[in-house]
Design an enzyme around this catalytic site. Structure first.
Site, PDB file in Angstrom:
ATOM      1  CG  PHE A 180       2.104  -6.436   1.849  1.00 30.09           C
ATOM      2  CD1 PHE A 180       2.131  -5.319   2.658  1.00 30.09           C
ATOM      3  CD2 PHE A 180       1.128  -6.518   0.872  1.00 30.09           C
ATOM      4  CE1 PHE A 180       1.197  -4.302   2.514  1.00 30.09           C
ATOM      5  CE2 PHE A 180       0.189  -5.503   0.731  1.00 30.09           C
ATOM      6  CZ  PHE A 180       0.230  -4.401   1.550  1.00 30.09           C
TER       7      PHE A 180
ATOM      8  CG  ASP B 127       0.627  -8.330  -6.408  1.00 25.44           C
ATOM      9  OD1 ASP B 127       0.697  -9.494  -6.837  1.00 25.44           O
ATOM     10  OD2 ASP B 127       0.655  -8.066  -5.198  1.00 25.44           O
TER      11      ASP B 127
ATOM     12  CD  GLU C 298      -0.679   1.067 -11.321  1.00 21.26           C
ATOM     13  OE1 GLU C 298      -0.220   1.226 -10.167  1.00 21.26           O
ATOM     14  OE2 GLU C 298      -1.845   0.746 -11.535  1.00 21.26           O
ATOM     15  CG  ASP C 299       1.865   1.880  -6.585  1.00 25.31           C
ATOM     16  OD1 ASP C 299       1.283   1.258  -7.494  1.00 25.31           O
ATOM     17  OD2 ASP C 299       1.384   2.011  -5.438  1.00 25.31           O
TER      18      ASP C 299
END
Length: 225
Positions: A190, A138, A134-135
């Site tokens: 973000f 969250d 996964e990057d």
């Protein structure tokens, strides 16, 4: 990463301070159309690559003598996946590849509704050691949704997650999934770059930045020429 003589626990994520790095444009390469689209620097490509080498060493330590299946979650994890595979090759660690596309983002926030696109051949995972790449984690909604499916339908010998980033959330949010392998623990901003996008832009950046108001307001259709 540690100036002291104390032994660093490589299995613990590298903590990125809430106070972000000042953006020095002269030290970063990016397309000219992204000018003024960043507020600050989160991680440089040098920091990212160094930590990826450490993650590869951890995976090699845990899977030496085995041939794990690495599942790349498209599109965001592609640069991380590529460079981790390079580092594993340097360690002579064998692996097999699979790809899956999932999404729980709309704009700048996680929607909580997971969409799975593309096909993953679950029958090829039965009895295998599987690592999902996964990057960023969250809320963990995406992984909390797909991991039980993989566990039940694929029946792997083992199933783990390796994420480049894990976002620290406020008290009003509940983390739904925790990965075994994490590169960096980051503040709640973000971010874009190194595969991470905003409306399909910024994946082509070498570094990871906090997006600016100008970046959020930018119309991506202006670039479709």
């Amino acid at each position: 990463m540690d100036s002291n003589n104390e032994k660093v626990d490589l299995r613990a994520p590298v903590f990125v301070s809430d106070t972000l790095q000042t953006l020095d444009k002269a030290n970063h390469i990016y397309p000219p159309e992204y000018e003024n689209h960043f507020d600050s620097l989160l991680l440089s490509t040098k920091e990212i690559r160094s930590r990826i080498v450490q993650l590869a060493e951890l995976l090699h330590e845990d899977y030496v003598g085995k041939r794990p299946v690495l599942i790349c979650t498209l599109k965001g994890a592609c640069p991380f996946f590529q460079h981790l595979c390079d580092a594993l090759q340097d360690l002579r660690q064998g692996y097999d590849l699979e790809f899956v596309r999932v999404s729980s983002y709309d704009g700048t926030s996680s929607t909580g509704n997971v969409k799975i696109m593309g096909e993953l051949q679950l029958d090829t995972l039965k009895g295998r050691h599987v690592v999902v790449m996964e990057d960023i984690i969250d809320t963990g909604t995406t992984l909390a949704s797909i991991m039980p499916i993989l566990e039940k339908e694929a029946q792997p010998a083992s199933l783990q997650v390796c994420s480049l980033l894990d976002k620290r959330l406020g008290e009003s949010h509940t983390k739904k999934f925790f990965a075994k392998y994490i590169g960096f623990s980051i503040p709640d901003h973000f971010i874009i770059g190194y595969g991470l996008d905003y409306n399909e832009l910024y994946r082509d950046l070498k570094d990871i930045f906090v997006i600016s108001k100008a970046g959020i307001a930018f119309d991506p259709t202006k670039l479709h020429v």
